[in-house]
Design a protein around this motif. Structure first.
Motif, mmCIF file in Angstrom:
data_model
loop_
_atom_site.group_PDB
_atom_site.id
_atom_site.type_symbol
_atom_site.label_atom_id
_atom_site.label_comp_id
_atom_site.label_asym_id
_atom_site.label_seq_id
_atom_site.Cartn_x
_atom_site.Cartn_y
_atom_site.Cartn_z
ATOM 1 N N ASN A 95 0.863 -1.173 0.000
ATOM 2 C CA ASN A 95 0.000 0.000 0.000
ATOM 3 C C ASN A 95 0.906 1.232 0.000
ATOM 4 O OD1 ASN A 95 -1.716 2.154 0.790
ATOM 5 N ND2 ASN A 95 -3.115 0.716 1.771
ATOM 6 N N VAL A 96 0.750 2.106 -1.004
ATOM 7 C CA VAL A 96 1.596 3.285 -1.159
ATOM 8 C C VAL A 96 0.709 4.511 -1.305
ATOM 9 C CG1 VAL A 96 3.329 4.435 -2.601
ATOM 10 C CG2 VAL A 96 3.460 1.971 -2.220
ATOM 11 N N THR A 97 1.079 5.609 -0.638
ATOM 12 C CA THR A 97 0.338 6.866 -0.799
ATOM 13 C C THR A 97 1.064 7.755 -1.805
ATOM 14 O OG1 THR A 97 1.514 7.910 1.055
ATOM 15 C CG2 THR A 97 -0.541 6.747 1.543
ATOM 16 N N ASP A 98 0.279 8.395 -2.646
ATOM 17 C CA ASP A 98 0.797 9.280 -3.702
ATOM 18 C C ASP A 98 0.176 10.656 -3.491
ATOM 19 O OD1 ASP A 98 1.457 10.641 -6.012
ATOM 20 O OD2 ASP A 98 0.093 9.482 -7.295
ATOM 21 N N ARG A 99 1.014 11.634 -3.137
ATOM 22 C CA ARG A 99 0.548 12.992 -2.819
ATOM 23 C C ARG A 99 0.920 13.962 -3.918
ATOM 24 N NH1 ARG A 99 -3.201 16.041 -0.166
ATOM 25 N NH2 ARG A 99 -2.373 18.112 0.343
ATOM 26 N N ASN A 100 -0.104 14.645 -4.481
ATOM 27 C CA ASN A 100 0.134 15.754 -5.424
ATOM 28 C C ASN A 100 0.093 17.042 -4.614
ATOM 29 O OD1 ASN A 100 0.296 17.620 -7.469
ATOM 30 N ND2 ASN A 100 -1.732 17.175 -8.333
ATOM 31 N N SER A 101 1.277 17.607 -4.331
ATOM 32 C CA SER A 101 1.367 18.796 -3.486
ATOM 33 C C SER A 101 1.246 20.100 -4.269
ATOM 34 C CB SER A 101 2.704 18.786 -2.734
ATOM 35 O OG SER A 101 3.792 18.804 -3.645
ATOM 36 N N ASN A 102 1.076 20.030 -5.575
ATOM 37 C CA ASN A 102 0.958 21.244 -6.375
ATOM 38 C C ASN A 102 -0.341 21.984 -6.051
ATOM 39 O OD1 ASN A 102 3.304 21.176 -8.382
ATOM 40 N ND2 ASN A 102 2.458 19.121 -8.592
ATOM 41 N N GLN A 103 -0.253 23.324 -6.059
ATOM 42 C CA GLN A 103 -1.402 24.155 -5.713
ATOM 43 C C GLN A 103 -2.407 24.261 -6.850
ATOM 44 O OE1 GLN A 103 -1.613 25.631 -2.585
ATOM 45 N NE2 GLN A 103 -3.690 26.284 -3.047
ATOM 46 N N HIS A 104 -1.907 24.384 -8.084
ATOM 47 C CA HIS A 104 -2.802 24.606 -9.225
ATOM 48 C C HIS A 104 -2.526 23.656 -10.379
ATOM 49 C CE1 HIS A 104 -4.033 28.334 -7.259
ATOM 50 N NE2 HIS A 104 -2.757 28.677 -7.155
ATOM 51 N N ILE A 105 -1.793 22.585 -10.147
ATOM 52 C CA ILE A 105 -1.385 21.677 -11.228
ATOM 53 C C ILE A 105 -1.897 20.277 -10.939
ATOM 54 C CG2 ILE A 105 0.571 20.693 -12.459
ATOM 55 C CD1 ILE A 105 2.161 23.174 -11.760
ATOM 56 N N LYS A 138 -3.448 19.108 -4.799
ATOM 57 C CA LYS A 138 -3.590 19.007 -3.340
ATOM 58 C C LYS A 138 -4.444 17.808 -2.923
ATOM 59 C CE LYS A 138 -1.179 22.532 -1.829
ATOM 60 N NZ LYS A 138 -0.027 22.344 -0.897
ATOM 61 N N THR A 139 -4.213 16.669 -3.560
ATOM 62 C CA THR A 139 -4.957 15.460 -3.199
ATOM 63 C C THR A 139 -3.972 14.298 -3.026
ATOM 64 O OG1 THR A 139 -5.351 14.908 -5.539
ATOM 65 C CG2 THR A 139 -7.061 16.159 -4.399
ATOM 66 N N THR A 140 -4.439 13.254 -2.344
ATOM 67 C CA THR A 140 -3.631 12.057 -2.106
ATOM 68 C C THR A 140 -4.350 10.842 -2.679
ATOM 69 O OG1 THR A 140 -2.683 12.997 -0.079
ATOM 70 C CG2 THR A 140 -2.541 10.616 -0.353
ATOM 71 N N THR A 141 -3.612 10.037 -3.421
ATOM 72 C CA THR A 141 -4.147 8.806 -4.017
ATOM 73 C C THR A 141 -3.446 7.613 -3.381
ATOM 74 O OG1 THR A 141 -4.557 9.935 -6.113
ATOM 75 C CG2 THR A 141 -4.500 7.530 -6.154
ATOM 76 N N ILE A 142 -4.222 6.567 -3.073
ATOM 77 C CA ILE A 142 -3.660 5.343 -2.506
ATOM 78 C C ILE A 142 -3.467 4.329 -3.624
ATOM 79 C CG2 ILE A 142 -4.005 3.443 -0.883
ATOM 80 C CD1 ILE A 142 -5.647 5.332 0.829
ATOM 81 N N MET A 143 -2.244 3.884 -3.793
ATOM 82 C CA MET A 143 -1.936 2.837 -4.763
ATOM 83 C C MET A 143 -1.666 1.544 -4.004
ATOM 84 S SD MET A 143 0.578 4.713 -7.521
ATOM 85 C CE MET A 143 0.022 6.156 -8.455
ATOM 86 N N TYR A 144 -2.361 0.508 -4.368
ATOM 87 C CA TYR A 144 -2.191 -0.766 -3.682
ATOM 88 C C TYR A 144 -2.133 -1.876 -4.721
ATOM 89 C CZ TYR A 144 -7.222 -0.874 -4.489
ATOM 90 O OH TYR A 144 -8.468 -0.809 -5.078
ATOM 91 N N GLY A 145 -1.539 -2.969 -4.347
ATOM 92 C CA GLY A 145 -1.438 -4.100 -5.266
ATOM 93 C C GLY A 145 -1.147 -5.386 -4.525
ATOM 94 N N THR A 146 -1.426 -6.493 -5.208
ATOM 95 C CA THR A 146 -1.175 -7.830 -4.664
ATOM 96 C C THR A 146 -0.541 -8.683 -5.747
ATOM 97 O OG1 THR A 146 -3.062 -7.682 -3.144
ATOM 98 C CG2 THR A 146 -2.196 -9.883 -3.620
ATOM 99 N N PHE A 147 0.575 -9.286 -5.415
ATOM 100 C CA PHE A 147 1.276 -10.159 -6.352
ATOM 101 C C PHE A 147 1.144 -11.597 -5.859
ATOM 102 C CE2 PHE A 147 3.230 -6.062 -6.862
ATOM 103 C CZ PHE A 147 3.432 -5.934 -8.232
ATOM 104 N N THR A 148 0.626 -12.450 -6.719
ATOM 105 C CA THR A 148 0.459 -13.858 -6.373
ATOM 106 C C THR A 148 0.282 -14.649 -7.670
ATOM 107 O OG1 THR A 148 -0.828 -15.443 -5.080
ATOM 108 C CG2 THR A 148 -2.055 -13.677 -6.159
ATOM 109 N N GLY A 149 0.511 -15.925 -7.593
ATOM 110 C CA GLY A 149 0.307 -16.766 -8.760
ATOM 111 C C GLY A 149 1.196 -16.360 -9.929
ATOM 112 N N ALA A 150 0.541 -16.025 -11.069
ATOM 113 C CA ALA A 150 1.283 -15.723 -12.296
ATOM 114 C C ALA A 150 2.071 -14.422 -12.192
ATOM 115 C CB ALA A 150 0.314 -15.654 -13.475
ATOM 116 N N THR A 151 1.637 -13.510 -11.333
ATOM 117 C CA THR A 151 2.331 -12.217 -11.225
ATOM 118 C C THR A 151 3.513 -12.264 -10.251
ATOM 119 O OG1 THR A 151 0.819 -11.456 -9.492
ATOM 120 C CG2 THR A 151 0.225 -10.953 -11.784
#
Length: 237
Positions: free
Chosen positions: A110-120, A152-165
């Motif tokens: 689980n990884v958090t991705d923060r866009n700290s830009n004010q207008h971008i 100015k938003t945060t996105t959560i990136m998550y993933g699961t590796f199992t089997g073929a991956t």
């Protein structure tokens, strides 16, 4: 007078006996007074006025130029894109705590991705995650569909590796278990994405972004406290 001689004594004169005569070549000359015409004074007035006007115009021009430069610098600071900020929030390999964990090998994160830009805003055209152990890739898969991240938003990136991956054989799993006996197993999560920055109606060119997150798990397969929420380096290629 006697014997044809003269009773008069000779008289000799020196320079001191004669008054000094002025030398006309060394007499100081009196300055000549020039009489200027009205046209001459009018020309001087016009010339002085022109110089003042030029100085005022130059001062105004430089002041406007300085003001425009300051405004552009402030706009550049406010609109200059800042790269996203990633932090590893969670990383688990639950099978490490099980004797037969290799049969159901699984890695989740689980990884958090923060866009700290004010207008971008940021367009993510693709997002791929890969797991490495000792610089050897053991798993890879797409993480998210293309999306747009608001400023100015945060996105959560998550993933699961199992089997073929997740490409882990018995020898590699034995390496995990040997490191587990030492108390720590260190993995590296790499997120590769193609992004574009959006400024109002303007989109930047595409940039390939790399995010490297190191994560160490303990004997129970969970991320160790000292590695939790650790900042992940970001670079572009």
């Amino acid at each position: 007078m006697s014997g044809g001689g003269s009773d008069m004594l000779p008289v000799r004169y020196t320079l001191q006996d004669y008054p000094a005569q002025p030398n006309p070549q060394h007499q100081p000359q009196q300055p000549l007074k020039r009489h200027h015409t009205a046209r001459y004074y009018a020309h001087r007035v016009r010339e002085s006025f022109t110089n003042r006007v030029i100085k005022v115009l130059c001062t105004i021009f430089l002041s406007v130029l300085l003001l425009v430069g300051i405004v552009l610098f402030i706009l550049w600071l406010s609109l200059r894109p800042h790269r996203p900020r990633f932090h590893i929030a969670d990383f688990t390999v639950p099978g490490l705590a099980q004797p037969s964990g290799f049969e159901n090998a699984l890695v989740s994160f689980n990884v958090t991705d923060r866009n700290s830009n004010q207008h971008i805003g940021i367009y993510y055209d693709s997002v791929v995650g890969s797991i490495f152990y000792q610089d050897q890739q053991i798993g890879s898969a797409p993480l998210m569909d293309p999306f747009f991240q608001e400023p100015k938003t945060t996105t959560i990136m998550y993933g699961t590796f199992t089997g073929a991956t997740l490409t882990v054989n018995s020898n590699r799993w034995k390496e995990f278990m040997d490191a587990r006996q030492q108390g720590t197993v260190v993995f590296r999560l790499e997120i590769t994405s193609v992004i574009r920055f959006k400024v109002t109606t303007w989109d930047s060119k595409r940039h390939k972004m790399h995010v490297n997150c190191d994560a160490a798990v303990g004997q129970d397969g969970s991320i160790l406290p000292g590695w939790k929420n650790k900042k992940c380096p970001v670079y572009f290629s």
